[in-house]
Enzyme design. Sequence first.
Site, mmCIF file in Angstrom:
data_model
loop_
_atom_site.group_PDB
_atom_site.id
_atom_site.type_symbol
_atom_site.label_atom_id
_atom_site.label_comp_id
_atom_site.label_asym_id
_atom_site.label_seq_id
_atom_site.Cartn_x
_atom_site.Cartn_y
_atom_site.Cartn_z
ATOM 1 N N LYS A 1 -30.316 -23.522 -4.228
ATOM 2 C CA LYS A 1 -31.038 -23.439 -5.498
ATOM 3 C C LYS A 1 -32.080 -24.561 -5.599
ATOM 4 C CE LYS A 1 -27.168 -21.074 -7.622
ATOM 5 N NZ LYS A 1 -25.941 -21.119 -8.404
ATOM 6 N N ASP B 1 -28.393 -18.748 -16.489
ATOM 7 C CA ASP B 1 -27.418 -17.838 -15.873
ATOM 8 C C ASP B 1 -27.203 -16.602 -16.740
ATOM 9 O OD1 ASP B 1 -26.537 -18.505 -13.359
ATOM 10 O OD2 ASP B 1 -25.089 -20.003 -14.076
ATOM 11 N N GLN C 1 -22.657 -25.033 -12.289
ATOM 12 C CA GLN C 1 -22.125 -24.351 -11.105
ATOM 13 C C GLN C 1 -20.613 -24.139 -11.263
ATOM 14 O OE1 GLN C 1 -24.074 -23.199 -8.463
ATOM 15 N NE2 GLN C 1 -22.185 -22.181 -7.858
#
Length: 317
Positions: free
Chosen positions: A52, A119, A96
């Site tokens: 990422k 997200d 995460q």
Amino acid sequence: MATILDGNKIAAEIRAEVAAEVRDMAAAGIRPGLAVLLVGHNPASEIYVRGKVKSCEEVGICSEKLTPPDTISTPELLELVLELNRRDEIDGILVQLPLPPQVDSKKILMAVDPAKDVDGFHPVNVGFLSTQRPGLVPCTPAGIMEILKRSNIPVAGQEAVVVGRSDIVGKPTAMLLINANATVTVCHSKTRDLPGVCRRADILVAAIGRAGMITRDFVKPGATVIDVGMNKVTERAEFDRLFAGNAKREESFRTKGSTLVGDAHPNAAEVAGAITPVPGGVGPLTIAMLMANTVKAAKMRRGSRMPTRPAEHARSA
Ligand code: NDP
């Protein structure tokens, strides 16, 4: 044999579009920023986060990695999230997963400002998606829609079957397909006659987490199969069930001791009209859509001060 839908190529197209948008924003004096919270040292999470951060560098997004120890408490992590919510130069916050067991993951995800929730997991964004309002859409489902759109696979009026009902993949994918006017069936572990239901599908999305479960018997001839599964196969017997006689896979299995397999069995490609490979199908789209979501979050938060591009309107995320 099915047409292979090249996720790497589509992801590269999206990254190039996002990079162009970031350049336009730079001309207006703005650089989008993504903060990634990586708690502890989970090896898989470290690999994902590295990917990422690298992708941010490629497209020109400013990334910041926070790495608190895995002994962190819920209130301490909450404070880090709230601080990121307050900072104006941070447009996207990514926590995460998984978080260590002592941390209340739901509480942490709920604390992320929905406007920075790249997200798309916050209930506010889930609500926006289900009521077709502008918001941040989960990256993998958004990537699936990009694959369909950019491969000219019709969705409106088609029968779509999604196997898997997770909040991260199955449910939001079903919602996006409904919003795109498909007729959608969602299956799960309690579904009766799964192969029969799957065989109705013009578009079959497999998001199960079971290596090679979707065999040719699940696929209507000519259907599009979107294989979301990412399963590491380490057992010889399992490998042989899937890849007996495949010299390329055999060599990589021997050298690495494992191979990455989707939820679709290789023989599904003998019946499908089009299929995403694993690796190189849905996976690359997930990170590309994270980049797109970060730029989208930056633009939504900063409103009319931001330049817009046609590509941004075309994307489903
Ligand atoms: P979850 O484990 O959260 O959900 C799996 C779903 O599959 C559940 O709804 C479950 O049903 C269903 N299921 C399990 N076994 C069966 C079965 N035998 N028959 C029918 N349905 C079944 O997984 P995720 O949604 O998080 O992920 C799914 C897969 O996608 C995994 O392999 C994951 O690694 C991969 N993934 C890939 C990404 C990418 O970027 N390519 C991103 C995210 C995930 P029930 O609800 O009844 O338990």
